[in-house]
Design a protein around this motif. Sequence first.
Motif, PDB file in Angstrom:
ATOM      1  N   MET A 395       1.253   0.895   2.613  1.00  0.00           N
ATOM      2  CA  MET A 395       0.600   0.218   3.442  1.00  0.00           C
ATOM      3  C   MET A 395       0.301  -0.940   2.649  1.00  0.00           C
ATOM      4  N   ASP A 396       0.673  -2.457   3.169  1.00  0.00           N
ATOM      5  CA  ASP A 396       0.228  -3.582   2.408  1.00  0.00           C
ATOM      6  C   ASP A 396      -0.873  -4.278   3.003  1.00  0.00           C
ATOM      7  N   ASP A 397      -1.156  -5.548   3.020  1.00  0.00           N
ATOM      8  CA  ASP A 397      -2.479  -5.983   3.116  1.00  0.00           C
ATOM      9  C   ASP A 397      -2.738  -5.906   4.487  1.00  0.00           C
ATOM     10  N   GLY A 398      -3.935  -5.959   4.695  1.00  0.00           N
ATOM     11  CA  GLY A 398      -4.615  -6.040   6.117  1.00  0.00           C
ATOM     12  C   GLY A 398      -5.584  -4.738   6.427  1.00  0.00           C
ATOM     13  N   LEU A 440      -1.209   2.093  -1.461  1.00  0.00           N
ATOM     14  CA  LEU A 440      -1.733   0.992  -0.946  1.00  0.00           C
ATOM     15  C   LEU A 440      -2.019  -0.350  -1.664  1.00  0.00           C
ATOM     16  N   TRP A 441      -2.135  -1.494  -0.755  1.00  0.00           N
ATOM     17  CA  TRP A 441      -2.296  -2.608  -1.243  1.00  0.00           C
ATOM     18  C   TRP A 441      -3.761  -2.962  -1.702  1.00  0.00           C
ATOM     19  N   PHE A 442      -3.896  -3.699  -2.835  1.00  0.00           N
ATOM     20  CA  PHE A 442      -5.209  -4.195  -3.205  1.00  0.00           C
ATOM     21  C   PHE A 442      -4.958  -5.395  -4.105  1.00  0.00           C
ATOM     22  N   ALA A 472      -7.378 -21.536  -2.915  1.00  0.00           N
ATOM     23  CA  ALA A 472      -6.041 -21.383  -2.815  1.00  0.00           C
ATOM     24  C   ALA A 472      -5.796 -20.164  -2.004  1.00  0.00           C
ATOM     25  N   ARG A 473      -4.801 -20.194  -0.918  1.00  0.00           N
ATOM     26  CA  ARG A 473      -4.725 -19.186   0.128  1.00  0.00           C
ATOM     27  C   ARG A 473      -6.171 -18.697   0.474  1.00  0.00           C
ATOM     28  N   HIS A 474      -7.232 -19.697   0.711  1.00  0.00           N
ATOM     29  CA  HIS A 474      -8.469 -19.361   0.965  1.00  0.00           C
ATOM     30  C   HIS A 474      -9.183 -18.415   0.175  1.00  0.00           C
ATOM     31  N   ILE A 505      -0.765   2.291  -6.145  1.00  0.00           N
ATOM     32  CA  ILE A 505      -1.056   0.961  -5.643  1.00  0.00           C
ATOM     33  C   ILE A 505      -0.433  -0.124  -6.025  1.00  0.00           C
ATOM     34  N   LYS A 506      -0.398  -1.142  -5.039  1.00  0.00           N
ATOM     35  CA  LYS A 506       0.361  -2.608  -5.304  1.00  0.00           C
ATOM     36  C   LYS A 506      -0.891  -3.447  -5.672  1.00  0.00           C
ATOM     37  N   TRP A 507      -0.753  -3.844  -6.930  1.00  0.00           N
ATOM     38  CA  TRP A 507      -1.865  -4.539  -7.516  1.00  0.00           C
ATOM     39  C   TRP A 507      -1.594  -6.157  -7.431  1.00  0.00           C
ATOM     40  N   ASP A 508      -1.855  -6.693  -6.498  1.00  0.00           N
ATOM     41  CA  ASP A 508      -1.620  -8.349  -6.190  1.00  0.00           C
ATOM     42  C   ASP A 508      -2.348  -9.341  -6.839  1.00  0.00           C
ATOM     43  N   MET A 509      -2.079 -10.670  -6.798  1.00  0.00           N
ATOM     44  CA  MET A 509      -2.670 -11.412  -7.426  1.00  0.00           C
ATOM     45  C   MET A 509      -2.178 -12.878  -7.010  1.00  0.00           C
ATOM     46  N   ASN A 510      -2.818 -13.257  -5.848  1.00  0.00           N
ATOM     47  CA  ASN A 510      -2.023 -14.395  -5.154  1.00  0.00           C
ATOM     48  C   ASN A 510      -2.442 -15.772  -5.368  1.00  0.00           C
ATOM     49  N   ARG A 511      -3.023 -16.092  -6.384  1.00  0.00           N
ATOM     50  CA  ARG A 511      -3.484 -17.265  -6.645  1.00  0.00           C
ATOM     51  C   ARG A 511      -3.731 -17.687  -8.240  1.00  0.00           C
ATOM     52  N   SER A 577      10.005 -10.869  -6.545  1.00  0.00           N
ATOM     53  CA  SER A 577       9.730 -11.967  -5.682  1.00  0.00           C
ATOM     54  C   SER A 577       9.251 -11.773  -4.169  1.00  0.00           C
ATOM     55  N   ASP A 578       8.685 -12.892  -3.751  1.00  0.00           N
ATOM     56  CA  ASP A 578       8.513 -12.754  -2.161  1.00  0.00           C
ATOM     57  C   ASP A 578       9.813 -12.961  -1.311  1.00  0.00           C
ATOM     58  N   ASN A 579      10.509 -13.744  -2.165  1.00  0.00           N
ATOM     59  CA  ASN A 579      11.905 -14.104  -1.458  1.00  0.00           C
ATOM     60  C   ASN A 579      12.697 -12.955  -1.455  1.00  0.00           C
TER      61      ASN A 579
HETATM   62  C1  GLA Z   1       1.711 -11.405  -1.745  1.00  0.00           C
HETATM   63  C2  GLA Z   1       2.819 -10.387  -2.090  1.00  0.00           C
HETATM   64  C3  GLA Z   1       3.267  -9.885  -0.654  1.00  0.00           C
HETATM   65  C4  GLA Z   1       2.357  -9.352   0.046  1.00  0.00           C
HETATM   66  C5  GLA Z   1       1.217 -10.327   0.469  1.00  0.00           C
HETATM   67  C6  GLA Z   1      -0.083  -9.964   1.399  1.00  0.00           C
HETATM   68  O1  GLA Z   1       2.159 -12.576  -1.157  1.00  0.00           O
HETATM   69  O2  GLA Z   1       3.849 -10.946  -2.883  1.00  0.00           O
HETATM   70  O3  GLA Z   1       4.350  -8.750  -1.036  1.00  0.00           O
HETATM   71  O4  GLA Z   1       1.804  -8.221  -0.561  1.00  0.00           O
HETATM   72  O5  GLA Z   1       0.795 -10.918  -0.834  1.00  0.00           O
HETATM   73  O6  GLA Z   1      -0.907 -10.840   1.504  1.00  0.00           O
END
Ligand code: GLA
Length: 764
Positions: A395-398, A440-442, A472-474, A505-511, A577-579
């Motif tokens: 389960m990803d973000d949210g 789970l996403w964090f 960035a991305r709020h 866990i999916k450990w994200d860093m979005n900025r 990649s998000d692509n």
């Molecule tokens: C980033 C990740 C995506 C997704 C979103 C969720 O962009 O690369 O795969 O997890 O964050 O906000």
Amino acid sequence: MKTTEVETDPWEPASDAVPTSGSHTERAMILGVLMIAMMLTPGRTRGEGAMDTAPVRYLAPLRLWVLTTGQTSYVMGLNELDELQTLYWGGKLGSDHDLSAARLHPGRASFDSPETMSNLEYPGWGGRYYNEPALKVTLASGVRDLVLKYSSHEIRGDVLEIRLKDIQYDLFVKLTYKIFPEEDIIRKQVEIENRTPQVVTVESAQSGVWYVPAGEGYRVTYLTGRWAGETQLVQEPLHPGAKVLESRRGNTSHQLNPWFAIDEGGEADEEHGRVWFGALGWSGNWKLVVEDTPAAHQVRVTGGYNDFDFSWPLKPGESLSTPPYYGGFSNRGFGGASRLMHRFERNEILPDHTHPRVRPVLYNSWEATTFDVNESGQKALAEKAAKLGVELFVMDDGWFGKRNDDHAGLGDWYVNPQKFPHGLQPLISYVNSLGMDFGLWFEPEMVNPDSDLYRHHPDWAMNFPGRPRSEARHQLVLNMAREDVKEYIFGALDKMLSENNIRYIKWDMNRHFSEPGWPEVPLAEQKEIWVKYVRNVYEIIDRLRSKHPNLDIEACSGGGGRVDLGILERVNIVWTSDNTEAFDRLGIQEGFSYAYTPKIMSAWVTDVPNLDGRSTPLQFRFLVAMQGALGVGANLNNWSAEDFALATRMISTYKSIRETVQNGDLYRLFSPRQGELAANQYVSADHKQAVLFAFLHSQQYLGPAPTLYLRGLDENATYRVKALDDKLLEKQEALSGAFLMRHGLNLDLTGDYASALIILDRTE
Ligand code: GLA
């Protein structure tokens, strides 16, 4: 274990030092001449020159260290001034006898100082040194001159430690080398030790320098990109001057990746030619300086912490360690170089390298539901995913805080009670009952200003007091260098993992960083934020892993923004990649494969039309994703019965070949950069299976697709050749390795976005 310890007085030449009265500018030739004299000295016994197979050896009479891997040699030596120089790196040398002819560059004029002309293994900035230095310091006395000479060394099996010391001050540098014989890779790591009674300010701390043999005509290969367009391969000729590859963004970055390859332009290709390659294991600001020095025609690649906005006051007794810097060599072209890297990552780097297992097929909810997650919706997706054969449901973000879009919630790592009134347990139990693990996403390093965390601790976001905080991305970046922030984040994740059966866990860093202020520490230490941040992220992951040993982690930074050998020591897989558009992915994945193993390359099948409007057939999308660690990220609620049937078949086929794809040898047969056909082949480690993927972008002028000449097979073996789509081969039969590699296969690929999978099982 063989141990040799040589301690010397740094003020005196080593006991077996070359006696010399020559001037500084003459010294470079002297070692070579003396060595030749030694060769001719009567009394040499037969066999003295025979090759010793120990991975690390010190040849005392020659004052040389020889590091040997399966196919390569790396040689360093001391000159008459006790300076440590690189003498050779490349294919394996013969007998020790030959090494006495190893040459150093002479200086030629007062403008080409010997320091600059010779290949100092770890050059301090001082004296007449004008190339990129490995270490630059300011001493408390105001002295900004550092001249490093040999002090001592120690050999422990496949590890060599050499200590250098400044000619005056008790500033030591410990160089540590580790040999990886099977993968032809050597790791350099450095510790800068302040044994002076005062603070030493380090202004540049590099992990080392790799030198290729002097000469002209070299080419550099590296990976560049952007969000949604990572790991694009660039190859360009080197000319005198410096090319800087770096990140100043706080993490590894999408823009450039800390990996390089140098080859003799025009001679190396996928399977032939000499290729030297290297990579840094660091997920923060890094720098690689690829220099081609005009006078010596010497290509050198210096790498380590980025010295941009870097300053590290080392107190008396303290030391500073640098990131690992890996170097390898292949005489089998870029394909050979990548296969060594892939093997190295699987055998030595990945956290589960001692007990490897194949990556499970995962489902990720992001593209299906974005922030709109809830218990019933996720359960419905999980049920469908399980029927496809998915093994891990993520389960990803949210799911947390007040997270309904990207404006709020980051930092509040508790389950959203509206979306999951009974917590995550009912969903996790359901996922487990379907035979899948739960992930789970964090995004632990971030905070939205609209969050409880930020309202309580606005000082936890990195900032310069009184200055704007750029979002960035709020979101803002938490100052992970702070101990209290580190402990809070560790505690929040540990709690979630302790209370729920979360296997992944999916450990994200979005900025990236901005305004990297750390006002709470003394001014002189504030720039340490760049390094201490990353060290603390590493520490949290290490602690979580040791407390939850069954946990797998995926590194993500808006796609492939954090892919490097430092994070890969801690995570099992990365989001490439998000692509997820399949045709774009062919290029992104190709670049990725130059440096990183397909085993860690997370690749999802998603819905069409993709964001760019392109639609490719489901089979094409599956086969593209099956070249790495397969995942599905589509909205299964919209799939037809035919989609489910095809997907189920593809996932079961993937399971029959994934050992080969993830742990085998990759051969890139046709590049998506060079024509309408792209093809990759994988050969299993036990050589019993090979799989071939082929993709036709768009057929033109009714031309046939080119012949595919397979590689890496046993020419005397017979392989049963099976096509996923029976129509693609005129007939299925058993063919010899010799035929497959020399005559090749002709696939009847026509039209747009055609694709094929051929599985070759060895029969004898
Ligand atoms: C980033 C990740 C995506 C997704 C979103 C969720 O962009 O690369 O795969 O997890 O964050 O906000």
